[in-house]
Scaffold this active site. Structure first.
Site, PDB file in Angstrom:
ATOM      1  CE  LYS A  51       6.450  -5.678  12.989  1.00 15.37           C
ATOM      2  NZ  LYS A  51       5.116  -6.110  12.459  1.00 15.37           N
TER       3      LYS A  51
ATOM      4  CD  GLU B 182       9.357   0.709  -3.139  1.00 18.78           C
ATOM      5  OE1 GLU B 182       8.577   1.363  -3.850  1.00 18.78           O
ATOM      6  OE2 GLU B 182      10.589   0.808  -3.177  1.00 18.78           O
TER       7      GLU B 182
ATOM      8  CB  CYS C  80       2.690  -1.406  -3.834  1.00 15.86           C
ATOM      9  SG  CYS C  80       4.140  -2.301  -4.286  1.00 15.86           S
TER      10      CYS C  80
ATOM     11  CD  GLU D  88      -1.659   1.854  -2.261  1.00 19.66           C
ATOM     12  OE1 GLU D  88      -1.307   2.232  -1.126  1.00 19.66           O
ATOM     13  OE2 GLU D  88      -0.933   1.207  -3.032  1.00 19.66           O
TER      14      GLU D  88
HETATM   15  C1  UN1 Z   1       4.252  -5.133  -4.198  1.00 15.00           C
HETATM   16  O1  UN1 Z   1       3.089  -5.165  -4.536  1.00 15.00           O
HETATM   17  O2  UN1 Z   1       4.552  -4.611  -3.105  1.00 15.00           O
HETATM   18  O3  UN1 Z   1       5.884  -6.108  -9.806  1.00 15.00           O
HETATM   19  C2  UN1 Z   1       5.347  -5.747  -4.955  1.00 15.00           C
HETATM   20  C3  UN1 Z   1       5.126  -6.812  -9.129  1.00 15.00           C
HETATM   21  C4  UN1 Z   1       5.726  -7.793  -8.155  1.00 15.00           C
HETATM   22  C5  UN1 Z   1       6.074  -7.098  -6.888  1.00 15.00           C
HETATM   23  C6  UN1 Z   1       4.959  -6.329  -6.264  1.00 15.00           C
HETATM   24  N1  UN1 Z   1       6.888  -8.375  -8.741  1.00 15.00           N
HETATM   25  O4  UN1 Z   1       3.916  -6.739  -9.210  1.00 15.00           O
END
Ligand code: UN1
Length: 499
Positions: free
Chosen positions: A178, A253, A287, A389
């Site tokens: 999804k 995550e 993230c 965040e």
């Molecule tokens: C994300 O932002 O959810 O390390 C992943 C990084 C990328 C992955 C980011 N390879 O910034």
């Protein structure tokens, strides 16, 4: 620009289907918000039920398919993603806004993960260990968990689904996927690569729709054995609570409040460049993005001057233009959220804004969700802009007395995904690597850019202890169950701990 609207279907049991409700939703181009990119099925609980049933039916044959054979199909899918890299990369830019080089990077990350996990078909190692009894052996084997529900965000609309789909499938699970409602076209084109690679029917199923209906039903469904989720902490915590009640395996995550530490001996221009790329690359929507820069007091003013000057020069625009450095935010909500944090930074936190701080509406940008790269100084560790965040182009500068103080400030948030230190001093670097509470540590590079052969994930409120991608302790732990097999070939009863 998208020349025509992409008509998306769900993919269930090897068939491309509309939702049983016939309802649809649209994804829009964040750089030109009048432009519809795709129309996708808005799936109902019934659609999810059908997908789960189909994935369950396909599970036995898939788990019994030799892993090297599964690997061959996944290798083929990776090759197709590589062949289609340009179109897929452009689609990433058109549907979620990141600049084209990063759109292509998003796809490259999927290719890397595909090849890596296709290779797992000939590895997926277990262990043998000595047995305490004569004529008896013991070994561990990896077995699939069952049917996995994969729920993915829009910020890496090809890479993150690939991080989940490839490992889930290579270890013999079947999948109901999804994707985010903001990037259904990317998900659709990715799934096409698996379908075209000859993946057996029902092994990978795509259900588009909204979290409240399709996503939620997937999480609570008794036919689902495991959930892997990447997204916000609020949603992740809810998913975790639901899965825990049902003792369902789940990998979460979630957020980050990542930082770069700049020491007084750092190569300052390198640190400026790194903080700029980490903070404003992907418009701050990773993230792993840099949202705090913690600078040693001796170089604070100098760093600040260089950093602000560089941020002011960044070129905003449509990500398809090769000269663009910062694309739009994903949608109006994201712009409003960023703007609200800027208000909080100025009015409540009483930090000092050095640049940016407003929507960006110049020229071609007036129709898109653009926001100016924004930097705050005089930020204290407990301020909201240093704690929460933002997921936008906003960076907070904090001053540190020394290394110990910098590490203390770095660790003062509830998150722990990615942290970095710029220093030429090997002792400072090793101390930071030891003491920073973070799943990823970078020395002399920014917080973004994890490679797929390493486990990816964070400490504290960033996750629930699982790691994605490759390496020992990575996705193999999420997508497999461990089984221990004893074989007594003595022909008599032997008693462990007694004989
Ligand atoms: C994300 O932002 O959810 O390390 C992943 C990084 C990328 C992955 C980011 N390879 O910034």
């Amino acid at each position: 620009m998208a020349e025509r609207i992409i008509r998306i279907k769900n993919y269930i049991g090897g068939q491309w289907l509309d939702s049983e409700s016939k309802q649809t939703f649209k994804s829009m181009n964040p750089a030109v918000n009048t432009e519809t990119v795709a129309v996708a099925p808005q799936s109902t609980q019934k659609d999810v039920d059908y997908a789960v049933k189909t994935a369950r039916k396909a599970f036995d044959a898939w788990r019994l398919t030799p892993a090297p054979k599964r690997g061959e199909i996944l290798y083929k899918a990776s090759q197709l993603i590589l062949e289609r890299k340009k179109q897929l990369g452009e689609l990433v830019t058109i549907e979620m806004g990141k600049v084209i080089n990063e759109g292509l990077g998003d796809v490259q990350e999927a290719i890397d993960i595909g090849y890596y996990f296709a290779g797992e078909g000939r590895r997926s190692f277990g262990q043998t260990m000595p047995c305490e009894l004569k004529e008896k052996s013991v070994r561990t084997i990896r077995e699939p968990v069952g049917v996995f529900g994969l729920i993915t965000p829009w910020n890496f609309p090809i890479a993150i689904p690939a991080w989940k789909i490839f490992p889930a499938l290579i270890y013999g699970n079947t999948v109901v996927f999804k994707p985010s409602k903001y990037t259904p076209a990317c998900a659709f084109k990715l799934v096409e690569c698996f379908a075209d690679a000859g993946l057996p029917k029902g092994v990978l199923n795509l259900v588009n729709g909204f979290g409240e209906e399709a996503g939620n039903h997937l999480v609570t469904h008794d036919g689902i054995d495991g959930i892997s989720f990447t997204g916000s902490s609020i949603v992740g915590k809810r998913i975790g609570a639901t899965c825990a009640k049902k003792l369902k395996k789940h990998s979460l995550e979630m957020g980050g409040k990542n930082c770069v530490i700049v020491m007084d001996d750092a190569k300052l221009d390198l640190a400026v460049e790194g903080a700029l790329w980490g903070g404003f690359g992907t418009t701050g929507q990773r993230c792993t993005a840099v949202s705090r820069v913690i600078v040693h007091k001796k170089v604070f003013d100098n760093f600040k001057k260089k950093f602000v000057a560089a941020a002011k020069k960044l070129k905003l625009g449509n990500g398809l233009k090769p000269t663009t450095e910062v694309g739009p935010l994903v949608n109006l909500d994201a712009v409003q959220k960023t703007h609200e944090y800027v208000r909080i930074g100025r009015n409540e936190d009483k930090a000092k804004m050095l640049c940016g701080g407003d929507y960006y509406k110049n020229g071609e940008c007036k129709k898109g969700h653009f926001y100016q790269p924004t930097i705050f100084t005089n930020v204290k560790p407990n301020m909201r802009i240093a704690q929460e965040e933002i997921f936008g182009p906003v960076v907070a500068l904090l001053q540190a007395e020394n290394l110990k103080d910098a590490i203390k400030i770095a660790n003062s948030t509830k998150y722990g995904l990615s942290m970095s230190i710029y220093t030429e001093n090997v002792r400072a670097a090793e101390t930071a690597a030891r003491d920073l509470q973070s799943g990823l540590i970078y020395i002399n590079s920014p917080t973004i850019g994890a490679e797929i052969q390493t486990p990816f994930g964070g400490l504290k409120n960033t996750g629930n202890g699982h790691r994605e991608a490759g390496g020992i302790g990575g996705a193999i732990e999420t997508y497999t169950e461990m089984k221990v097999v004893y074989n007594d070939f003595s022909g008599k009863l032997q008693k462990a701990q007694i004989d």
